[in-house]
Design a protein around this motif. Structure first.
Motif, mmCIF file in Angstrom:
data_model
loop_
_atom_site.group_PDB
_atom_site.id
_atom_site.type_symbol
_atom_site.label_atom_id
_atom_site.label_comp_id
_atom_site.label_asym_id
_atom_site.label_seq_id
_atom_site.Cartn_x
_atom_site.Cartn_y
_atom_site.Cartn_z
ATOM 1 N N GLU A 1 -11.482 -2.181 -8.120
ATOM 2 C CA GLU A 1 -11.433 -1.326 -6.931
ATOM 3 C C GLU A 1 -11.849 -2.043 -5.647
ATOM 4 O O GLU A 1 -11.174 -1.901 -4.621
ATOM 5 C CB GLU A 1 -12.296 -0.076 -7.159
ATOM 6 N N ASP B 1 -4.547 6.744 6.084
ATOM 7 C CA ASP B 1 -5.989 6.737 5.873
ATOM 8 C C ASP B 1 -6.302 5.896 4.636
ATOM 9 O O ASP B 1 -5.827 6.203 3.539
ATOM 10 C CB ASP B 1 -6.485 8.172 5.671
ATOM 11 N N PRO B 2 -7.091 4.819 4.782
ATOM 12 C CA PRO B 2 -7.395 3.975 3.621
ATOM 13 C C PRO B 2 -7.970 4.748 2.441
ATOM 14 O O PRO B 2 -7.673 4.424 1.283
ATOM 15 C CB PRO B 2 -8.416 2.972 4.184
ATOM 16 N N GLU B 3 -8.764 5.796 2.716
ATOM 17 C CA GLU B 3 -9.344 6.561 1.618
ATOM 18 C C GLU B 3 -8.277 7.329 0.849
ATOM 19 O O GLU B 3 -8.335 7.441 -0.382
ATOM 20 C CB GLU B 3 -10.415 7.524 2.142
ATOM 21 N N GLU B 4 -7.304 7.886 1.556
ATOM 22 C CA GLU B 4 -6.212 8.583 0.880
ATOM 23 C C GLU B 4 -5.390 7.612 0.050
ATOM 24 O O GLU B 4 -4.982 7.921 -1.085
ATOM 25 C CB GLU B 4 -5.315 9.282 1.894
ATOM 26 N N GLU C 1 -7.469 -2.551 3.297
ATOM 27 C CA GLU C 1 -8.099 -2.557 4.614
ATOM 28 C C GLU C 1 -7.573 -3.652 5.528
ATOM 29 O O GLU C 1 -7.687 -3.534 6.747
ATOM 30 C CB GLU C 1 -9.620 -2.665 4.446
ATOM 31 N N ARG D 1 -9.351 -2.386 -2.457
ATOM 32 C CA ARG D 1 -9.757 -1.819 -1.164
ATOM 33 C C ARG D 1 -9.685 -2.874 -0.061
ATOM 34 O O ARG D 1 -9.234 -2.595 1.061
ATOM 35 C CB ARG D 1 -11.166 -1.250 -1.261
ATOM 36 N N MET E 1 -6.436 4.777 -1.228
ATOM 37 C CA MET E 1 -7.247 4.375 -2.375
ATOM 38 C C MET E 1 -7.268 5.467 -3.439
ATOM 39 O O MET E 1 -7.299 5.181 -4.638
ATOM 40 C CB MET E 1 -8.666 4.036 -1.929
ATOM 41 N N ALA E 2 -7.227 6.728 -3.019
ATOM 42 C CA ALA E 2 -7.192 7.829 -3.989
ATOM 43 C C ALA E 2 -5.892 7.787 -4.794
ATOM 44 O O ALA E 2 -5.892 8.042 -6.008
ATOM 45 C CB ALA E 2 -7.338 9.166 -3.274
ATOM 46 N N ARG E 3 -4.767 7.469 -4.132
ATOM 47 C CA ARG E 3 -3.491 7.363 -4.851
ATOM 48 C C ARG E 3 -3.510 6.159 -5.796
ATOM 49 O O ARG E 3 -2.946 6.218 -6.893
ATOM 50 C CB ARG E 3 -2.342 7.235 -3.854
ATOM 51 N N HIS F 1 0.801 -1.227 0.000
ATOM 52 C CA HIS F 1 0.000 0.000 0.000
ATOM 53 C C HIS F 1 0.835 1.278 0.000
ATOM 54 O O HIS F 1 0.362 2.319 -0.425
ATOM 55 C CB HIS F 1 -0.941 0.015 1.206
ATOM 56 N N ARG G 1 1.415 0.085 -5.331
ATOM 57 C CA ARG G 1 0.244 0.860 -5.762
ATOM 58 C C ARG G 1 -0.080 0.610 -7.232
ATOM 59 O O ARG G 1 -1.248 0.565 -7.622
ATOM 60 C CB ARG G 1 0.451 2.341 -5.475
#
Length: 253
Positions: free
Chosen positions: A152, A174-177, A160, A156, A179-181, A138, A144
């Motif tokens: 997706e 932060d998992p959301e950050e 997680e 994810r 995932m955004a990358r 990650h 990545r």
């Protein structure tokens, strides 16, 4: 054909579980710790550990067991049989010489990346990387890119269940950050890491595709952060990496 239960050697399965119980955070294990990490009873864990000692795969100081370098033969033998490692090595060597930076190829194994091949110009990390080395997926450029190749929801789920403990003050947790990358890597076709794995280290990665366009591995260049800031890496190194990517797509089955 499905494996029948009679085809499975239970003792070998247990021994492999004991070997996998050792990692960077648990380099030494007592019998109790090995039993807890494998789910085996103490007596079985003890027999497995003592068997590893007898075969030269572990040492025992009276309380703790540690693996010996002989264990590397298992992983290196497996890596050596992978055609991909043999195919990419000369391409890595030439790329590294052309750009003057270290080049690596890795695949993903669950939440980690595993290095298959490497051409090092200089040591830019405090840990030495070699074929068989592992890092979290990650927070690495290689990881990545590999996660970006997945649907997706699957990417994810891997993020997680990863250990998101920060490796540096710049690590994303932060998992959301994260995932955004990963989404950006999917859209742009490359990923950049700026000192998330280790302070002073930047890297840029692209996927390696087979002849059918499927991602089979990832290629990166790693360099000191003082040499090239992340924004400058795309223009300076991505064209050379794309040439290697295109060349390997013609020879990877």
């Amino acid at each position: 054909m499905a494996n029948r239960s009679s085809d499975i050697i239970a003792a070998l399965t247990k021994g492999l579980r004991v070997i996998e119980a050792f990692d960077a955070h648990h380099p030494r294990l007592s019998v109790s710790e090995a039993a807890a990490r494998t789910g085996l009873d103490r007596a079985t864990a003890r027999r497995c550990l003592l068997t590893l000692v007898a075969e030269g795969y572990a040492l025992h100081d009276g309380k703790y067991f540690t693996l010996t370098p002989r264990v590397l033969r298992l992983g290196m033998a497996a890596l050596a049989t992978l055609p991909l490692a043999q195919i990419v090595q000369p391409w890595l060597d030439q790329l590294s010489e052309r750009v003057g930076q270290s080049a690596s190829v890795a695949i993903r194994d669950e939440t980690e990346i595993v290095y298959l091949a490497r051409a090092a110009q200089r040591r830019v990390m405090s840990i030495g990387l070699m074929p068989g080395s592992r890092l979290p997926a990650h927070c690495t450029s290689l990881g990545r890119v590999l996660l970006a190749a997945l649907p997706e929801p699957q990417a994810r789920a891997i993020v997680e269940r990863s250990d998101l403990a920060p490796r540096t003050a710049l690590s994303l947790t932060d998992p959301e950050e994260i995932m955004a990358r990963i989404a950006a890597a999917r859209e742009e076709g490359h990923a950049i890491i700026d000192q998330e794995v280790e302070i002073g280290l930047c890297s840029i990665a692209v996927p390696l595709l087979d002849s059918r366009g499927r991602t089979v591995a990832a290629l990166n260049l790693g360099m000191a952060a003082t040499q090239d800031r992340a924004a400058a890496m795309v223009g300076r190194y991505l064209p050379e990496m794309r040439r290697v990517q295109a060349g390997l797509a013609r020879v990877i089955g």
